[in-house]
Scaffold this motif. Sequence first.
Motif, mmCIF file in Angstrom:
data_model
loop_
_atom_site.group_PDB
_atom_site.id
_atom_site.type_symbol
_atom_site.label_atom_id
_atom_site.label_comp_id
_atom_site.label_asym_id
_atom_site.label_seq_id
_atom_site.Cartn_x
_atom_site.Cartn_y
_atom_site.Cartn_z
ATOM 1 N N GLU A 60 0.833 -1.204 0.000
ATOM 2 C CA GLU A 60 0.000 0.000 0.000
ATOM 3 C C GLU A 60 0.869 1.257 0.000
ATOM 4 O O GLU A 60 0.549 2.234 -0.682
ATOM 5 N N ALA A 61 1.953 1.239 0.750
ATOM 6 C CA ALA A 61 2.864 2.381 0.780
ATOM 7 C C ALA A 61 3.478 2.597 -0.602
ATOM 8 O O ALA A 61 3.581 3.733 -1.072
ATOM 9 N N TYR A 62 3.863 1.519 -1.252
ATOM 10 C CA TYR A 62 4.438 1.617 -2.595
ATOM 11 C C TYR A 62 3.436 2.249 -3.559
ATOM 12 O O TYR A 62 3.800 3.087 -4.379
ATOM 13 N N ASP A 63 2.189 1.860 -3.434
ATOM 14 C CA ASP A 63 1.147 2.412 -4.305
ATOM 15 C C ASP A 63 0.962 3.911 -4.111
ATOM 16 O O ASP A 63 0.494 4.600 -5.023
ATOM 17 N N LEU A 121 3.391 6.066 -3.710
ATOM 18 C CA LEU A 121 4.554 6.828 -4.172
ATOM 19 C C LEU A 121 4.199 7.829 -5.267
ATOM 20 O O LEU A 121 4.756 8.924 -5.295
ATOM 21 N N GLU A 122 3.287 7.467 -6.133
ATOM 22 C CA GLU A 122 2.882 8.415 -7.181
ATOM 23 C C GLU A 122 2.237 9.650 -6.568
ATOM 24 O O GLU A 122 2.448 10.763 -7.034
ATOM 25 N N GLN A 123 1.454 9.442 -5.520
ATOM 26 C CA GLN A 123 0.823 10.565 -4.842
ATOM 27 C C GLN A 123 1.888 11.452 -4.186
ATOM 28 O O GLN A 123 1.794 12.672 -4.230
ATOM 29 N N LEU A 124 2.895 10.839 -3.588
ATOM 30 C CA LEU A 124 3.984 11.614 -2.996
ATOM 31 C C LEU A 124 4.699 12.426 -4.056
ATOM 32 O O LEU A 124 5.017 13.598 -3.849
ATOM 33 N N GLU A 125 4.926 11.803 -5.202
ATOM 34 C CA GLU A 125 5.678 12.440 -6.282
ATOM 35 C C GLU A 125 5.037 13.743 -6.754
ATOM 36 O O GLU A 125 5.739 14.687 -7.112
ATOM 37 N N VAL A 126 3.729 13.814 -6.734
ATOM 38 C CA VAL A 126 3.035 15.018 -7.221
ATOM 39 C C VAL A 126 2.604 15.945 -6.078
ATOM 40 O O VAL A 126 2.008 16.977 -6.325
ATOM 41 N N SER A 127 2.938 15.569 -4.862
ATOM 42 C CA SER A 127 2.533 16.385 -3.720
ATOM 43 C C SER A 127 3.610 17.412 -3.390
ATOM 44 O O SER A 127 4.727 17.372 -3.904
ATOM 45 N N ASN A 128 3.259 18.303 -2.500
ATOM 46 C CA ASN A 128 4.222 19.279 -2.001
ATOM 47 C C ASN A 128 5.013 18.731 -0.821
ATOM 48 O O ASN A 128 5.816 19.444 -0.234
ATOM 49 N N ASP A 129 4.800 17.466 -0.478
ATOM 50 C CA ASP A 129 5.426 16.861 0.694
ATOM 51 C C ASP A 129 6.827 16.309 0.433
ATOM 52 O O ASP A 129 7.498 15.905 1.381
ATOM 53 N N ASP A 161 17.459 13.166 -1.454
ATOM 54 C CA ASP A 161 16.912 11.938 -2.019
ATOM 55 C C ASP A 161 15.757 12.241 -2.962
ATOM 56 O O ASP A 161 15.188 13.324 -2.938
ATOM 57 N N THR A 162 15.438 11.259 -3.784
ATOM 58 C CA THR A 162 14.346 11.419 -4.751
ATOM 59 C C THR A 162 13.330 10.298 -4.568
ATOM 60 O O THR A 162 13.628 9.259 -3.971
ATOM 61 N N VAL A 163 12.154 10.513 -5.112
ATOM 62 C CA VAL A 163 11.120 9.485 -5.078
ATOM 63 C C VAL A 163 11.613 8.247 -5.828
ATOM 64 O O VAL A 163 11.356 7.122 -5.410
ATOM 65 N N ASP A 164 12.349 8.433 -6.919
ATOM 66 C CA ASP A 164 12.875 7.287 -7.670
ATOM 67 C C ASP A 164 13.838 6.449 -6.819
ATOM 68 O O ASP A 164 13.823 5.216 -6.895
ATOM 69 N N ASP A 165 14.658 7.117 -5.996
ATOM 70 C CA ASP A 165 15.565 6.381 -5.105
ATOM 71 C C ASP A 165 14.768 5.536 -4.110
ATOM 72 O O ASP A 165 15.082 4.367 -3.877
ATOM 73 N N VAL A 166 13.731 6.142 -3.536
ATOM 74 C CA VAL A 166 12.902 5.429 -2.570
ATOM 75 C C VAL A 166 12.143 4.307 -3.267
ATOM 76 O O VAL A 166 12.014 3.211 -2.723
ATOM 77 N N ARG A 167 11.670 4.549 -4.483
ATOM 78 C CA ARG A 167 10.950 3.512 -5.241
ATOM 79 C C ARG A 167 11.842 2.289 -5.436
ATOM 80 O O ARG A 167 11.403 1.158 -5.238
ATOM 81 N N GLU A 168 13.103 2.509 -5.807
ATOM 82 C CA GLU A 168 14.036 1.388 -5.984
ATOM 83 C C GLU A 168 14.224 0.622 -4.676
ATOM 84 O O GLU A 168 14.245 -0.608 -4.664
ATOM 85 N N GLU A 169 14.338 1.361 -3.594
ATOM 86 C CA GLU A 169 14.534 0.716 -2.300
ATOM 87 C C GLU A 169 13.298 -0.087 -1.884
ATOM 88 O O GLU A 169 13.408 -1.208 -1.390
#
Length: 79
Positions: free
Chosen positions: A31-34, A36-44, A53-61
């Motif tokens: 659910e957290a992985y799902d 990530l797209e919301q995080l990517e477009v948020s101001n958070d 760090d980047t969302v892509d780095d966290v996605r890989e992890e």
Amino acid sequence: MSDPWDEFDPSTSARNTLRWAQSLGASTLGEAYDLLEQLEVSNDVPEVLGHDDTVDDVREELDLGLQTLGPDAALADLV
């Protein structure tokens, strides 16, 4: 046979992301992985990941975590 928890030790940014996802109602790694797209477009992003760090780095992890622990791994055990 090695312990999967030894193979997946989330970084600070990944743990912050998991906490962020948990605050939005996620209870599993999948659910957290799902979210990530919301995080990517948020101001958070800067608040959650900092500036290095980047969302892509966290996605890989988190991909590694999904492969190691599976999508049903409880966030409470990871954060």
